[in-house]
Scaffold this motif. Structure first.
Motif, PDB file in Angstrom:
ATOM      1  N   ASN A 163     -86.059  28.688  14.415  1.00  0.00           N
ATOM      2  CA  ASN A 163     -85.747  27.792  15.525  1.00  0.00           C
ATOM      3  C   ASN A 163     -84.822  28.429  16.557  1.00  0.00           C
ATOM      4  O   ASN A 163     -84.274  27.723  17.400  1.00  0.00           O
ATOM      5  N   GLU A 164     -84.633  29.736  16.515  1.00  0.00           N
ATOM      6  CA  GLU A 164     -83.655  30.387  17.388  1.00  0.00           C
ATOM      7  C   GLU A 164     -83.968  30.169  18.870  1.00  0.00           C
ATOM      8  O   GLU A 164     -83.068  29.832  19.652  1.00  0.00           O
ATOM      9  N   ILE A 165     -85.210  30.344  19.264  1.00  0.00           N
ATOM     10  CA  ILE A 165     -85.592  30.217  20.677  1.00  0.00           C
ATOM     11  C   ILE A 165     -85.466  28.757  21.123  1.00  0.00           C
ATOM     12  O   ILE A 165     -84.924  28.461  22.192  1.00  0.00           O
ATOM     13  N   LYS A 166     -85.968  27.818  20.316  1.00  0.00           N
ATOM     14  CA  LYS A 166     -85.871  26.397  20.654  1.00  0.00           C
ATOM     15  C   LYS A 166     -84.409  25.961  20.751  1.00  0.00           C
ATOM     16  O   LYS A 166     -84.040  25.218  21.655  1.00  0.00           O
ATOM     17  N   ALA A 167     -83.583  26.405  19.811  1.00  0.00           N
ATOM     18  CA  ALA A 167     -82.171  26.032  19.819  1.00  0.00           C
ATOM     19  C   ALA A 167     -81.463  26.617  21.042  1.00  0.00           C
ATOM     20  O   ALA A 167     -80.634  25.953  21.666  1.00  0.00           O
ATOM     21  N   ARG A 168     -81.791  27.869  21.386  1.00  0.00           N
ATOM     22  CA  ARG A 168     -81.196  28.471  22.584  1.00  0.00           C
ATOM     23  C   ARG A 168     -81.565  27.658  23.819  1.00  0.00           C
ATOM     24  O   ARG A 168     -80.706  27.344  24.641  1.00  0.00           O
ATOM     25  N   ASP A 169     -82.827  27.298  23.942  1.00  0.00           N
ATOM     26  CA  ASP A 169     -83.267  26.503  25.087  1.00  0.00           C
ATOM     27  C   ASP A 169     -82.584  25.132  25.104  1.00  0.00           C
ATOM     28  O   ASP A 169     -82.206  24.632  26.161  1.00  0.00           O
ATOM     29  N   TYR A 170     -82.396  24.536  23.946  1.00  0.00           N
ATOM     30  CA  TYR A 170     -81.712  23.246  23.827  1.00  0.00           C
ATOM     31  C   TYR A 170     -80.254  23.363  24.300  1.00  0.00           C
ATOM     32  O   TYR A 170     -79.764  22.517  25.039  1.00  0.00           O
ATOM     33  N   MET A 171     -79.575  24.433  23.873  1.00  0.00           N
ATOM     34  CA  MET A 171     -78.150  24.598  24.208  1.00  0.00           C
ATOM     35  C   MET A 171     -77.922  24.960  25.671  1.00  0.00           C
ATOM     36  O   MET A 171     -76.826  24.761  26.184  1.00  0.00           O
ATOM     37  N   THR A 172     -78.919  25.482  26.357  1.00  0.00           N
ATOM     38  CA  THR A 172     -78.722  25.842  27.767  1.00  0.00           C
ATOM     39  C   THR A 172     -78.417  24.618  28.623  1.00  0.00           C
ATOM     40  O   THR A 172     -77.854  24.759  29.704  1.00  0.00           O
ATOM     41  N   HIS A 173     -78.733  23.415  28.130  1.00  0.00           N
ATOM     42  CA  HIS A 173     -78.470  22.196  28.895  1.00  0.00           C
ATOM     43  C   HIS A 173     -76.986  21.893  29.032  1.00  0.00           C
ATOM     44  O   HIS A 173     -76.584  21.204  29.949  1.00  0.00           O
ATOM     45  N   PHE A 174     -76.165  22.380  28.102  1.00  0.00           N
ATOM     46  CA  PHE A 174     -74.735  22.096  28.213  1.00  0.00           C
ATOM     47  C   PHE A 174     -73.882  23.363  28.338  1.00  0.00           C
ATOM     48  O   PHE A 174     -72.701  23.366  28.047  1.00  0.00           O
ATOM     49  N   LEU A 175     -74.492  24.451  28.810  1.00  0.00           N
ATOM     50  CA  LEU A 175     -73.738  25.685  29.073  1.00  0.00           C
ATOM     51  C   LEU A 175     -72.974  25.576  30.387  1.00  0.00           C
ATOM     52  O   LEU A 175     -73.448  24.976  31.348  1.00  0.00           O
ATOM     53  N   LEU A 176     -71.810  26.192  30.414  1.00  0.00           N
ATOM     54  CA  LEU A 176     -71.068  26.333  31.662  1.00  0.00           C
ATOM     55  C   LEU A 176     -71.571  27.576  32.383  1.00  0.00           C
ATOM     56  O   LEU A 176     -72.172  28.457  31.759  1.00  0.00           O
ATOM     57  N   PRO A 177     -71.323  27.718  33.686  1.00  0.00           N
ATOM     58  CA  PRO A 177     -71.787  28.910  34.418  1.00  0.00           C
ATOM     59  C   PRO A 177     -71.236  30.227  33.853  1.00  0.00           C
ATOM     60  O   PRO A 177     -71.881  31.263  33.970  1.00  0.00           O
TER      61      PRO A 177
END
Length: 181
Positions: free
Chosen positions: A10-24
């Protein structure tokens, strides 16, 4: 760089999921390695996850990221990884060392090439040059090698791309190794 652990696959899916709450100022990286597979027209190279279950995180404030991570539902079973230690009275997360990071980046870039000399494989190019001692097992048919990678104060056994070109007889092995007769 800090490490986030998730469910393997699930590494790619989880990375894509976490990009929604990343700071710049933050970024996520899933290291990908080359892998040779046999297709209809010969061998082709594809990319696959180098460190199953791990996502690398570059952030100036790991505690803030951990707080934001814990606010979201546990769909991907995400955890910050690394021992927590005190420095000047402040709790800190352990980080990936520069040496570990450089080796991971090298493994992502290219596969290694080796030559079999008698019963030993000598690596002649790629990130595994002069690292024959770290190779635990070689599968010549699948073009991969099992290596032991030091990572976050532990060690991981991972498969990396390695192409063994050919075998050399004992008479030629001395001249290949660079000895003068």
């Amino acid at each position: 760089m800090y490490v986030i652990q998730t469910i393997a696959g699930n590494e790619i899916k989880a990375r894509d999921y976490m990009t929604h709450f990343l700071l710049p100022s933050e970024s996520l990286w899933v290291p990908m390695k080359p892998k040779a597979i046999k297709g209809e027209n010969g061998w082709i190279e594809i990319k696959e996850v180098l460190l199953p279950s791990y996502i690398l995180l570059d952030t100036p404030d790991p505690w803030d990221f951990k707080w934001r991570l814990n606010k979201y539902p546990p769909d991907y079973n995400l955890h910050m990884v690394g021992r927590i230690y005190k420095e000047n009275g402040v709790d800190n997360f352990g980080q990936v060392t520069d040496k570990e990071l450089a080796f991971i980046r090298a493994l992502c870039g290219q596969s290694s090439i080796g030559v079999k000399v008698d019963d030993k494989v000598t690596i002649i190019s790629g990130p595994l040059v002069k690292m024959e001692g770290k190779i635990k097992k070689i599968n010549r048919h699948k073009r991969k090698a099992l290596i032991n990678l030091p990572f976050m104060s532990n060690s991981l056994d991972i498969w990396v791309a390695l192409e063994v070109l050919s075998s050399l007889p004992e008479a030629k092995s001395a001249s290949f190794a660079g000895s003068k007769e």
